[in-house]
Each structure stands twice: as C-alpha cells, then as structure tokens.
Design a protein around this motif. Structure first.
Motif, short mmCIF file in Angstrom:
data_model
loop_
_atom_site.label_atom_id
_atom_site.label_comp_id
_atom_site.label_asym_id
_atom_site.label_seq_id
_atom_site.Cartn_x
_atom_site.Cartn_y
_atom_site.Cartn_z
N TYR A 21 0.81 -1.22 0.00
CA TYR A 21 0.00 0.00 0.00
C TYR A 21 0.84 1.26 0.00
CZ TYR A 21 -0.20 -1.17 5.09
OH TYR A 21 0.07 -1.55 6.37
N PRO A 25 -0.88 2.67 -3.67
CA PRO A 25 -2.01 3.07 -2.82
C PRO A 25 -3.36 3.08 -3.54
CG PRO A 25 -0.66 4.97 -3.38
CD PRO A 25 0.07 3.75 -3.87
N SER A 26 -3.36 3.08 -4.86
CA SER A 26 -4.63 3.02 -5.58
C SER A 26 -5.17 1.59 -5.68
CB SER A 26 -4.50 3.63 -6.97
OG SER A 26 -3.59 2.89 -7.76
N VAL A 27 -4.34 0.61 -5.31
CA VAL A 27 -4.73 -0.80 -5.38
C VAL A 27 -4.91 -1.42 -4.00
CG1 VAL A 27 -4.07 -3.08 -6.26
CG2 VAL A 27 -3.52 -1.04 -7.59
N GLU A 29 -4.86 -1.01 0.45
CA GLU A 29 -4.97 -0.18 1.65
C GLU A 29 -4.87 -1.10 2.86
OE1 GLU A 29 -8.69 1.83 1.29
OE2 GLU A 29 -9.86 0.08 1.84
N THR A 39 -8.41 -2.70 -2.99
CA THR A 39 -9.42 -1.65 -3.00
C THR A 39 -10.51 -1.82 -4.03
OG1 THR A 39 -8.12 -0.29 -4.50
CG2 THR A 39 -7.77 0.04 -2.11
N PHE A 43 -8.52 -3.91 -12.09
CA PHE A 43 -7.70 -2.72 -12.28
C PHE A 43 -7.19 -2.69 -13.70
CE2 PHE A 43 -7.62 -3.96 -7.90
CZ PHE A 43 -7.87 -2.78 -7.24
N VAL A 47 -2.48 1.27 -13.63
CA VAL A 47 -1.86 1.00 -12.32
C VAL A 47 -0.83 -0.13 -12.39
CG1 VAL A 47 -3.85 1.84 -11.04
CG2 VAL A 47 -3.64 -0.61 -11.53
N GLU A 50 2.84 0.49 -10.75
CA GLU A 50 2.87 0.47 -9.28
C GLU A 50 2.47 -0.89 -8.74
OE1 GLU A 50 -0.87 2.57 -7.39
OE2 GLU A 50 -0.17 3.75 -9.08
#
Length: 70
Positions: A21, A25-27, A29, A39, A43, A47, A50
């Motif tokens: 995370y 951080p978009s995938v 948490e 999350t 996707f 992304v 990352e």
C-alpha cells in the motif's frame, strides 16, 4: 496484454509489512490490523507499474495478479 487485472492478497502469508500500500495506494490499503486489502475488483493497465512494484517488493510473495479475459 490484457486491459484489466484481478489482484488478490494471500492473507495466510501476508505479514503486514505495508510495502504494497506504500507502493500502490490506488490498489491496496491497510485493514484495521495493518494487513493489505485490495481496494477494488479489477484494475486497468494504468496501475500496472505500481502494482508490479508492489508485487515484486512483497517479502512473502502474497500478491497475485491475474489478467482478465475480454
């Protein structure tokens, strides 16, 4: 290459280091105990850089990325 991916965390081996995370951080948490949660359900390629970094930096190799068909 697929346009979308499913991401899973194997909670039986995740130790809660938090690299995933931090790097994606978009995938990912943290949950209330600091372990990774995903999350979303799928996707896109936006992304992927990352997500790849997070998967490669997981000490327990707990992250699985699977291309979705269609």
């Amino acid at each position: 290459m697929s346009d979308s991916f499913r991401v899973e965390v194997d909670h039986s081996v995740c130790a809660g280091h938090g690299r995933c995370y931090d790097l994606a951080p978009s995938v990912f948490e943290p949950d209330d105990d600091g372990f990774a949660t995903v999350t979303g359900t799928s996707f896109g390629t936006d992304v992927l850089p990352e997500l790849t970094a997070a998967r490669r930096n997981c000490p327990e190799q707990a992250i699985t990325v699977t291309p979705l068909e269609g």
